[in-house]
Motif scaffolding. Structure first.
Motif, mmCIF file in Angstrom:
data_model
loop_
_atom_site.group_PDB
_atom_site.id
_atom_site.type_symbol
_atom_site.label_atom_id
_atom_site.label_comp_id
_atom_site.label_asym_id
_atom_site.label_seq_id
_atom_site.Cartn_x
_atom_site.Cartn_y
_atom_site.Cartn_z
ATOM 1 N N TYR A 120 39.594 -5.926 -29.447
ATOM 2 C CA TYR A 120 39.331 -5.001 -30.548
ATOM 3 C C TYR A 120 38.359 -3.937 -30.054
ATOM 4 O O TYR A 120 37.281 -4.258 -29.525
ATOM 5 C CB TYR A 120 38.736 -5.699 -31.765
ATOM 6 N N ALA A 121 38.735 -2.665 -30.205
ATOM 7 C CA ALA A 121 37.889 -1.535 -29.823
ATOM 8 C C ALA A 121 37.453 -0.810 -31.086
ATOM 9 O O ALA A 121 38.262 -0.570 -31.985
ATOM 10 C CB ALA A 121 38.647 -0.580 -28.906
ATOM 11 N N SER A 122 36.174 -0.466 -31.148
ATOM 12 C CA SER A 122 35.598 0.139 -32.351
ATOM 13 C C SER A 122 34.878 1.434 -32.004
ATOM 14 O O SER A 122 34.278 1.554 -30.931
ATOM 15 C CB SER A 122 34.608 -0.840 -33.003
ATOM 16 N N GLU A 123 34.943 2.415 -32.915
ATOM 17 C CA GLU A 123 34.224 3.671 -32.750
ATOM 18 C C GLU A 123 33.560 4.051 -34.073
ATOM 19 O O GLU A 123 34.228 4.213 -35.091
ATOM 20 C CB GLU A 123 35.176 4.777 -32.288
ATOM 21 N N THR A 124 32.241 4.178 -34.032
ATOM 22 C CA THR A 124 31.459 4.562 -35.203
ATOM 23 C C THR A 124 30.890 5.956 -34.975
ATOM 24 O O THR A 124 30.487 6.297 -33.860
ATOM 25 C CB THR A 124 30.317 3.563 -35.442
ATOM 26 N N ALA A 125 30.855 6.776 -36.043
ATOM 27 C CA ALA A 125 30.369 8.144 -35.896
ATOM 28 C C ALA A 125 29.601 8.571 -37.142
ATOM 29 O O ALA A 125 29.960 8.204 -38.268
ATOM 30 C CB ALA A 125 31.534 9.103 -35.644
ATOM 31 N N TYR A 126 28.550 9.368 -36.923
ATOM 32 C CA TYR A 126 27.719 9.909 -38.011
ATOM 33 C C TYR A 126 27.355 11.344 -37.661
ATOM 34 O O TYR A 126 27.019 11.651 -36.512
ATOM 35 C CB TYR A 126 26.449 9.077 -38.166
ATOM 36 N N ASN A 127 27.447 12.237 -38.646
ATOM 37 C CA ASN A 127 27.130 13.650 -38.415
ATOM 38 C C ASN A 127 25.823 14.042 -39.099
ATOM 39 O O ASN A 127 25.784 14.303 -40.290
ATOM 40 C CB ASN A 127 28.269 14.545 -38.904
ATOM 41 N N PRO A 128 24.726 14.102 -38.358
ATOM 42 C CA PRO A 128 23.460 14.541 -38.967
ATOM 43 C C PRO A 128 23.477 16.015 -39.346
ATOM 44 O O PRO A 128 22.738 16.436 -40.242
ATOM 45 C CB PRO A 128 22.425 14.254 -37.878
ATOM 46 N N THR A 129 24.298 16.815 -38.666
ATOM 47 C CA THR A 129 24.444 18.227 -39.013
ATOM 48 C C THR A 129 25.906 18.616 -38.933
ATOM 49 O O THR A 129 26.684 18.036 -38.180
ATOM 50 C CB THR A 129 23.635 19.132 -38.061
ATOM 51 N N GLY A 130 26.266 19.643 -39.726
ATOM 52 C CA GLY A 130 27.627 20.145 -39.711
ATOM 53 C C GLY A 130 28.517 19.452 -40.718
ATOM 54 O O GLY A 130 28.184 18.403 -41.278
ATOM 55 N N GLY A 131 29.656 20.066 -40.990
ATOM 56 C CA GLY A 131 30.588 19.517 -41.962
ATOM 57 C C GLY A 131 30.192 19.844 -43.387
ATOM 58 O O GLY A 131 29.184 20.510 -43.649
ATOM 59 N N LYS A 132 30.979 19.348 -44.340
ATOM 60 C CA LYS A 132 30.694 19.594 -45.756
ATOM 61 C C LYS A 132 29.569 18.707 -46.264
ATOM 62 O O LYS A 132 28.846 19.070 -47.178
ATOM 63 C CB LYS A 132 31.958 19.363 -46.580
ATOM 64 N N HIS A 133 29.448 17.515 -45.693
ATOM 65 C CA HIS A 133 28.365 16.606 -46.062
ATOM 66 C C HIS A 133 28.208 15.567 -44.966
ATOM 67 O O HIS A 133 29.063 15.436 -44.084
ATOM 68 C CB HIS A 133 28.641 15.935 -47.411
ATOM 69 N N GLN A 134 27.122 14.824 -45.007
ATOM 70 C CA GLN A 134 26.876 13.780 -44.005
ATOM 71 C C GLN A 134 27.614 12.501 -44.403
ATOM 72 O O GLN A 134 27.701 12.155 -45.578
ATOM 73 C CB GLN A 134 25.379 13.501 -43.873
ATOM 74 N N ALA A 135 28.110 11.806 -43.392
ATOM 75 C CA ALA A 135 28.834 10.554 -43.635
ATOM 76 C C ALA A 135 28.812 9.727 -42.361
ATOM 77 O O ALA A 135 28.524 10.224 -41.268
ATOM 78 C CB ALA A 135 30.267 10.832 -44.078
ATOM 79 N N ILE A 136 29.122 8.456 -42.520
ATOM 80 C CA ILE A 136 29.264 7.564 -41.375
ATOM 81 C C ILE A 136 30.566 6.794 -41.545
ATOM 82 O O ILE A 136 30.868 6.317 -42.646
ATOM 83 C CB ILE A 136 28.058 6.611 -41.233
ATOM 84 N N THR A 137 31.353 6.723 -40.499
ATOM 85 C CA THR A 137 32.633 6.020 -40.569
ATOM 86 C C THR A 137 32.819 5.139 -39.344
ATOM 87 O O THR A 137 32.238 5.388 -38.281
ATOM 88 C CB THR A 137 33.819 7.000 -40.648
ATOM 89 N N GLU A 138 33.650 4.134 -39.499
ATOM 90 C CA GLU A 138 34.029 3.254 -38.387
ATOM 91 C C GLU A 138 35.542 3.128 -38.385
ATOM 92 O O GLU A 138 36.178 2.992 -39.435
ATOM 93 C CB GLU A 138 33.390 1.878 -38.540
ATOM 94 N N THR A 139 36.112 3.219 -37.214
ATOM 95 C CA THR A 139 37.549 3.041 -37.063
ATOM 96 C C THR A 139 37.800 2.242 -35.797
ATOM 97 O O THR A 139 36.961 2.221 -34.883
ATOM 98 C CB THR A 139 38.275 4.395 -37.017
ATOM 99 N N GLY A 140 38.928 1.566 -35.736
ATOM 100 C CA GLY A 140 39.163 0.718 -34.575
ATOM 101 C C GLY A 140 40.615 0.406 -34.344
ATOM 102 O O GLY A 140 41.498 0.768 -35.125
ATOM 103 N N GLN A 141 40.846 -0.275 -33.239
ATOM 104 C CA GLN A 141 42.199 -0.657 -32.832
ATOM 105 C C GLN A 141 42.192 -2.070 -32.270
ATOM 106 O O GLN A 141 41.383 -2.398 -31.400
ATOM 107 C CB GLN A 141 42.707 0.321 -31.767
ATOM 108 N N PHE A 142 43.090 -2.893 -32.779
ATOM 109 C CA PHE A 142 43.303 -4.238 -32.243
ATOM 110 C C PHE A 142 44.623 -4.240 -31.494
ATOM 111 O O PHE A 142 45.633 -3.729 -31.980
ATOM 112 C CB PHE A 142 43.338 -5.268 -33.368
ATOM 113 N N ASP A 143 44.602 -4.795 -30.283
ATOM 114 C CA ASP A 143 45.785 -4.816 -29.432
ATOM 115 C C ASP A 143 46.157 -6.241 -29.080
ATOM 116 O O ASP A 143 45.285 -7.071 -28.809
ATOM 117 C CB ASP A 143 45.534 -4.065 -28.127
ATOM 118 N N ILE A 144 47.441 -6.497 -29.030
ATOM 119 C CA ILE A 144 47.946 -7.806 -28.650
ATOM 120 C C ILE A 144 49.225 -7.608 -27.856
ATOM 121 O O ILE A 144 50.093 -6.834 -28.264
ATOM 122 C CB ILE A 144 48.182 -8.688 -29.891
#
Length: 491
Positions: A120-144
């Motif tokens: 399982y590979a995971s990527e989390t991201a947060y934007n302290p500046t830029g965009g319409k508003h600040q947010a934090i998200t996590e997305t990932g991929q499971f492989d078999i």
């Protein structure tokens, strides 16, 4: 008799892929990490993307059997000289993981030519500046998946069968926070958050210099190959898929295709392929294969030169291009050859689309072994140009460096720095100028720095910082800064 064996082994391989926790992803080969010789029953190294699928306590004979894998000759030419993260790259083979040998099942299968693992590979991201508003998200991929050595399984030497399922999940910061970027800040997101049969192909080596591959695959597995160590999509995978992804469909999309590779002489190769272009492959539902809906074929071609080995600085130089018979809509003109944004009519259709690319990777300092860079500095540069009639983003240029071994006491430490530019077609910008109040797009600039460590053989952590200038190619848009964390667990 051989055909019967082939069908039987193919069924066994698919069954293993669907029922056993496994992944042996052949999207690309990363030569930036050390690998033990095929017959050495050594424990997994901290940065080995080709480590045998056994754990250290296994008996030496079993480990040797599991370690003997057929590596298609063309994979030696698809060299990615970036220092390889062992599990952070979502498109490369993973090492043995958290649960070791799965009660000897991996050793048992390895002895019979079936290489299995899961990740399982995971990527989390947060934007302290830029965009319409600040947010934090996590997305990932499971492989078999499962990779089958047909020589071991049924005596068909030089044959390899690959089956891989992928499941993508999560949310994308570019959408959630309204970043409006041309390239995603979490490369593992996209192509539908669904379960897919990403790979189901067979490859056969013919003589010493020819390989033929066919089945469910994708062009980015064999052409314009580049790693996905960075989190920003600008620096990830085969570049053509970042620009014309409607018909060049990279991982995790699978499509019918075939590739013929020929070694002209040691270190020099040529290859060409044919892949189905089918919009139905992008639908967000599970299927094994589509038998209808194709709109044309994609024909990529490539020539390359690789060099380096034990003690030498490894390098890879590739130049290639493609042509597709699938129709494409003009980005500016309608059916009467007037601006679409003025008339509102259907776009002018073009009967073919094309492009070309260059990719260079070179180790500058440090040592290498078995064609892999062990430490030191490496540089890379990629450039892709598409046709200006149909592509909204018509070219992309990237340069960067990897440095492995900054802190020798940290296992698997790699520093990566990259800069890139994704250009908006000038014809699309001309259309922007015709609509009052519409920002005129130009180019998006991105940079990323990451530092990767492997505290445990089955765990990788990779914090990163991204900077996006002119997001969406809009000069008036606020700059975006993204704090990210890329990580992966091998099971």
């Amino acid at each position: 008799m051989i055909v019967r064996k082939l069908y039987a082994s193919a069924a066994a391989g698919v069954l293993a892929a669907l029922l056993l926790p496994a992944v042996a992803m052949a999207q690309q080969v990363d030569i930036g990490a050390p690998a033990p010789p095929p017959t050495t029953p050594a424990a997994p190294t901290a940065n080995d993307t080709k480590t045998p699928a056994t754990d250290a306590p296994a008996a030496p004979t079993a480990a040797k059997a599991a370690a003997k894998r057929y590596v298609p000759n063309h994979m030696l030419h698809q060299r990615d000289t970036s220092p390889g993260s062992q599990i952070g790259d979502t498109q490369s083979a993973a090492p043995p993981g958290l649960f070791g040998d799965w009660r000897n099942s991996r050793t048992w299968l390895g002895e019979r030519g079936v290489d299995v693992s899961a990740r399982y590979a995971s990527e989390t991201a947060y934007n302290p500046t830029g965009g319409k508003h600040q947010a934090i998200t996590e997305t990932g991929q499971f492989d078999i998946g499962a990779k089958v050595d047909m020589g071991k399984l049924v005596g068909l030497e030089g044959g390899t069968l690959q089956a891989t399922l992928t499941w993508r999940r999560g949310d994308n910061l570019s959408d959630v926070a309204g970043l409006n970027t041309l390239q995603q800040v979490q490369e593992v997101y996209g192509r539908g958050q669904t379960v897919r049969v990403t790979e189901l192909w067979y490859e056969q080596k013919i003589g010493d210099s020819v390989e033929l591959k066919l089945g469910r695959t994708n062009p980015g597995s064999d052409f314009a190959v580049f790693s996905c160590h960075f989190q920003n999509l600008t620096f990830c995978g085969a570049q053509p898929g970042n620009l014309v992804g409607d018909y060049w469909q990279n991982w995790p999309v699978g499509q019918w295709g075939t590739r013929l590779h020929v070694d002209v002489r040691p270190g020099v190769y040529v290859q060409a392929g044919v892949y189905e272009v089918n919009p139905l492959n992008l639908k967000n539902n599970f299927f094994v294969a589509r038998w209808h809906g194709a709109t044309g074929v994609l024909i990529p071609f490539e020539a390359g030169w690789t060099h380096g080995g034990d003690g030498g600085h490894v390098g890879s130089y590739k130049v290639g291009g493609w042509y597709t018979t699938a129709n494409g809509s003009d980005v500016y003109l309608d059916i009467n050859r007037r601006p679409i944004v003025v008339t509102g009519l259907a776009p002018l259709e073009h009967s073919g689309r094309y492009g070309g690319y260059v990719s260079v990777q070179q180790q500058i300092t440090g040592k290498s072994k078995d064609g892999k860079s062990l430490d030191g500095l490496g540089v890379f540069a990629n450039f892709t140009q598409t046709d200006r009639a149909t592509a909204v983003t018509d070219n992309q240029a990237v340069v960067g460096v990897f440095y492995k071994g900054l802190a020798t006491w940290l296992p698997g430490d790699v520093l990566g720095v990259a800069f890139g530019r994704t250009n908006v077609n000038g014809r699309a910008a001309d259309a922007d100028r015709l609509v009052p109040g519409t920002p005129v797009r130009d180019a998006e600039y991105a940079a990323e720095i990451y530092y990767s460590v492997t505290p445990l053989p089955w765990l990788e952590l990779q914090p990163n910082v991204q900077w996006i200038h002119h997001p969406g190619g809009v000069r008036s848009a606020d700059e975006v800064v993204v704090l990210g964390l890329k990580g992966a667990i091998t099971l």
